[in-house]
Scaffold this motif. Structure first.
Motif, PDB file in Angstrom:
ATOM      1  N   VAL A  69      53.458  58.994  58.478  1.00  0.00           N
ATOM      2  CA  VAL A  69      54.273  59.303  59.837  1.00  0.00           C
ATOM      3  C   VAL A  69      54.083  60.714  60.187  1.00  0.00           C
ATOM      4  O   VAL A  69      53.836  61.165  61.291  1.00  0.00           O
ATOM      5  CB  VAL A  69      55.840  59.120  59.518  1.00  0.00           C
ATOM      6  N   THR A  70      53.925  61.805  59.182  1.00  0.00           N
ATOM      7  CA  THR A  70      53.595  62.985  59.320  1.00  0.00           C
ATOM      8  C   THR A  70      52.545  63.153  59.884  1.00  0.00           C
ATOM      9  O   THR A  70      52.336  64.234  60.803  1.00  0.00           O
ATOM     10  CB  THR A  70      54.115  63.951  58.246  1.00  0.00           C
ATOM     11  N   LEU A  71      51.244  62.607  59.616  1.00  0.00           N
ATOM     12  CA  LEU A  71      49.742  62.840  60.048  1.00  0.00           C
ATOM     13  C   LEU A  71      50.199  62.283  61.433  1.00  0.00           C
ATOM     14  O   LEU A  71      49.362  62.959  62.237  1.00  0.00           O
ATOM     15  CB  LEU A  71      48.979  61.939  59.222  1.00  0.00           C
ATOM     16  N   VAL A  72      50.652  61.192  61.763  1.00  0.00           N
ATOM     17  CA  VAL A  72      50.969  60.798  63.373  1.00  0.00           C
ATOM     18  C   VAL A  72      51.406  61.763  64.135  1.00  0.00           C
ATOM     19  O   VAL A  72      51.018  62.188  65.340  1.00  0.00           O
ATOM     20  CB  VAL A  72      51.413  59.263  63.248  1.00  0.00           C
ATOM     21  N   GLN A  73      52.653  62.274  63.582  1.00  0.00           N
ATOM     22  CA  GLN A  73      53.561  62.874  64.420  1.00  0.00           C
ATOM     23  C   GLN A  73      52.721  64.279  64.769  1.00  0.00           C
ATOM     24  O   GLN A  73      52.698  64.771  65.894  1.00  0.00           O
ATOM     25  CB  GLN A  73      54.947  63.423  63.880  1.00  0.00           C
ATOM     26  N   ASP A  74      52.051  64.734  63.706  1.00  0.00           N
ATOM     27  CA  ASP A  74      51.291  66.191  63.724  1.00  0.00           C
ATOM     28  C   ASP A  74      50.237  66.223  64.666  1.00  0.00           C
ATOM     29  O   ASP A  74      49.980  67.050  65.425  1.00  0.00           O
ATOM     30  CB  ASP A  74      51.014  66.830  62.514  1.00  0.00           C
ATOM     31  N   SER A  75      49.546  65.038  64.509  1.00  0.00           N
ATOM     32  CA  SER A  75      48.447  64.855  65.371  1.00  0.00           C
ATOM     33  C   SER A  75      48.461  64.833  66.735  1.00  0.00           C
ATOM     34  O   SER A  75      48.168  65.105  67.863  1.00  0.00           O
ATOM     35  CB  SER A  75      47.647  63.814  64.849  1.00  0.00           C
ATOM     36  N   PHE A  76      49.718  63.940  66.993  1.00  0.00           N
ATOM     37  CA  PHE A  76      50.284  63.659  68.600  1.00  0.00           C
ATOM     38  C   PHE A  76      50.749  64.747  69.124  1.00  0.00           C
ATOM     39  O   PHE A  76      50.701  65.262  70.357  1.00  0.00           O
ATOM     40  CB  PHE A  76      51.387  62.702  68.570  1.00  0.00           C
ATOM     41  N   ALA A  77      51.296  65.900  68.296  1.00  0.00           N
ATOM     42  CA  ALA A  77      51.695  67.004  68.890  1.00  0.00           C
ATOM     43  C   ALA A  77      50.453  67.944  69.290  1.00  0.00           C
ATOM     44  O   ALA A  77      50.585  68.751  70.376  1.00  0.00           O
ATOM     45  CB  ALA A  77      52.368  67.825  67.765  1.00  0.00           C
ATOM     46  N   LYS A  78      49.376  67.723  68.922  1.00  0.00           N
ATOM     47  CA  LYS A  78      48.174  68.323  69.383  1.00  0.00           C
ATOM     48  C   LYS A  78      47.534  67.464  70.601  1.00  0.00           C
ATOM     49  O   LYS A  78      46.727  68.284  71.294  1.00  0.00           O
ATOM     50  CB  LYS A  78      47.101  68.359  68.185  1.00  0.00           C
ATOM     51  N   VAL A  79      47.749  66.400  70.812  1.00  0.00           N
ATOM     52  CA  VAL A  79      47.410  65.701  72.065  1.00  0.00           C
ATOM     53  C   VAL A  79      48.438  65.971  73.394  1.00  0.00           C
ATOM     54  O   VAL A  79      48.042  66.038  74.262  1.00  0.00           O
ATOM     55  CB  VAL A  79      47.380  64.153  71.637  1.00  0.00           C
ATOM     56  N   ARG A  80      49.684  66.161  72.896  1.00  0.00           N
ATOM     57  CA  ARG A  80      50.641  66.332  74.040  1.00  0.00           C
ATOM     58  C   ARG A  80      50.059  67.405  75.183  1.00  0.00           C
ATOM     59  O   ARG A  80      50.227  67.149  76.333  1.00  0.00           O
ATOM     60  CB  ARG A  80      52.049  66.811  73.448  1.00  0.00           C
ATOM     61  N   PRO A  81      49.476  68.713  74.649  1.00  0.00           N
ATOM     62  CA  PRO A  81      49.237  69.653  75.547  1.00  0.00           C
ATOM     63  C   PRO A  81      47.991  69.052  76.568  1.00  0.00           C
ATOM     64  O   PRO A  81      47.788  69.700  77.658  1.00  0.00           O
ATOM     65  CB  PRO A  81      48.879  70.823  74.983  1.00  0.00           C
ATOM     66  N   ILE A  82      47.360  67.868  76.230  1.00  0.00           N
ATOM     67  CA  ILE A  82      46.130  67.487  76.837  1.00  0.00           C
ATOM     68  C   ILE A  82      46.567  66.167  77.482  1.00  0.00           C
ATOM     69  O   ILE A  82      45.603  65.242  77.392  1.00  0.00           O
ATOM     70  CB  ILE A  82      44.745  67.543  76.228  1.00  0.00           C
ATOM     71  N   ALA A  83      47.908  65.818  77.743  1.00  0.00           N
ATOM     72  CA  ALA A  83      48.252  64.323  77.896  1.00  0.00           C
ATOM     73  C   ALA A  83      47.533  64.029  78.964  1.00  0.00           C
ATOM     74  O   ALA A  83      47.310  62.663  78.885  1.00  0.00           O
ATOM     75  CB  ALA A  83      49.742  64.274  78.177  1.00  0.00           C
ATOM     76  N   ASP A  84      47.435  64.692  80.079  1.00  0.00           N
ATOM     77  CA  ASP A  84      46.916  63.819  81.272  1.00  0.00           C
ATOM     78  C   ASP A  84      45.129  63.574  80.964  1.00  0.00           C
ATOM     79  O   ASP A  84      44.877  62.651  81.303  1.00  0.00           O
ATOM     80  CB  ASP A  84      46.803  64.823  82.517  1.00  0.00           C
ATOM     81  N   THR A  85      44.635  64.428  80.245  1.00  0.00           N
ATOM     82  CA  THR A  85      43.274  64.115  80.048  1.00  0.00           C
ATOM     83  C   THR A  85      43.206  63.115  79.155  1.00  0.00           C
ATOM     84  O   THR A  85      42.325  62.059  78.981  1.00  0.00           O
ATOM     85  CB  THR A  85      42.485  65.448  79.343  1.00  0.00           C
ATOM     86  N   ALA A  86      44.182  63.109  78.044  1.00  0.00           N
ATOM     87  CA  ALA A  86      44.221  61.869  77.038  1.00  0.00           C
ATOM     88  C   ALA A  86      44.333  60.530  77.866  1.00  0.00           C
ATOM     89  O   ALA A  86      43.830  59.463  77.483  1.00  0.00           O
ATOM     90  CB  ALA A  86      45.159  62.035  76.071  1.00  0.00           C
ATOM     91  N   ALA A  87      45.261  60.576  78.661  1.00  0.00           N
ATOM     92  CA  ALA A  87      45.672  59.026  79.254  1.00  0.00           C
ATOM     93  C   ALA A  87      44.309  58.920  80.278  1.00  0.00           C
ATOM     94  O   ALA A  87      44.161  57.584  80.298  1.00  0.00           O
ATOM     95  CB  ALA A  87      46.814  59.454  80.491  1.00  0.00           C
ATOM     96  N   ASP A  88      43.483  59.613  80.793  1.00  0.00           N
ATOM     97  CA  ASP A  88      42.516  59.418  81.534  1.00  0.00           C
ATOM     98  C   ASP A  88      41.377  58.872  80.619  1.00  0.00           C
ATOM     99  O   ASP A  88      40.709  57.782  80.998  1.00  0.00           O
ATOM    100  CB  ASP A  88      41.843  60.735  82.314  1.00  0.00           C
ATOM    101  N   LEU A  89      41.150  59.455  79.600  1.00  0.00           N
ATOM    102  CA  LEU A  89      40.243  59.050  78.561  1.00  0.00           C
ATOM    103  C   LEU A  89      40.638  57.571  78.088  1.00  0.00           C
ATOM    104  O   LEU A  89      39.781  56.719  77.880  1.00  0.00           O
ATOM    105  CB  LEU A  89      40.041  59.927  77.233  1.00  0.00           C
ATOM    106  N   PHE A  90      41.885  57.350  77.822  1.00  0.00           N
ATOM    107  CA  PHE A  90      42.426  56.137  77.255  1.00  0.00           C
ATOM    108  C   PHE A  90      42.104  55.157  78.367  1.00  0.00           C
ATOM    109  O   PHE A  90      41.380  53.902  77.925  1.00  0.00           O
ATOM    110  CB  PHE A  90      43.937  55.989  77.028  1.00  0.00           C
ATOM    111  N   TYR A  91      42.531  55.231  79.411  1.00  0.00           N
ATOM    112  CA  TYR A  91      42.177  54.267  80.512  1.00  0.00           C
ATOM    113  C   TYR A  91      40.737  54.263  80.988  1.00  0.00           C
ATOM    114  O   TYR A  91      40.213  52.860  81.024  1.00  0.00           O
ATOM    115  CB  TYR A  91      43.238  54.285  81.619  1.00  0.00           C
TER     116      TYR A  91
END
Length: 138
Positions: free
Chosen positions: A6-28
């Motif tokens: 749980v901690t690993l997921v939460q900590d890693s997602f905190a690093k993704v939040r600042p690039i949320a738009d890019t992450a969503a573009d990459l995902f789709y």
């Protein structure tokens, strides 16, 4: 899931939040590349959909340790996806696209342990959503 996962997921997602738009573009982008048949299930203009994706991921990740909060939200999402035509087979490429996106976004921080924690997380999310969808169809 273990508390460490749980901690690993939460900590890693905190690093993704600042690039949320890019992450969503990459995902789709990745999802439509590996499962082109699902593109028709989405609107032409993906801006709102990308925001919804990141918001739902944020809700799930933030509340991983609170099943009473996250499970009902995921069940609702699973039932809603029935109306969109989502089938059980669609969940595998979504998971693959998610892991690929995290790998791209996190780079060297996407360790084998982080991958395993996210794999477990997505497996739980997908199961809750699929179970709710199956109950609705029954």
């Amino acid at each position: 899931m273990t508390p460490q996962q749980v901690t690993l997921v939460q900590d890693s997602f905190a690093k993704v939040r600042p690039i949320a738009d890019t992450a969503a573009d990459l995902f789709y982008g990745r999802l439509f590349e590996i499962a082109p048949g699902v593109r028709a299930m989405f609107p032409e203009d993906m801006r709102e959909q990308k925001k919804k994706l990141m918001a739902m991921l944020g809700l799930a990740v933030t509340n991983l340790h609170k099943p009473d909060t996250v499970v009902p939200a995921l069940q609702t999402l699973g039932r809603q996806h029935v109306a969109f035509g989502t089938q059980a087979a669609h969940y595998a490429p979504v998971g693959e696209a998610l892991l690929w996106t995290l790998e791209q976004g996190l780079g060297p921080d996407f360790t084998p342990e982080v991958r395993e924690a996210w794999t477990e997380t997505y497996g739980l999310v997908a199961r809750v959503m699929q179970d709710a969808a199956a109950d609705m169809r029954a």
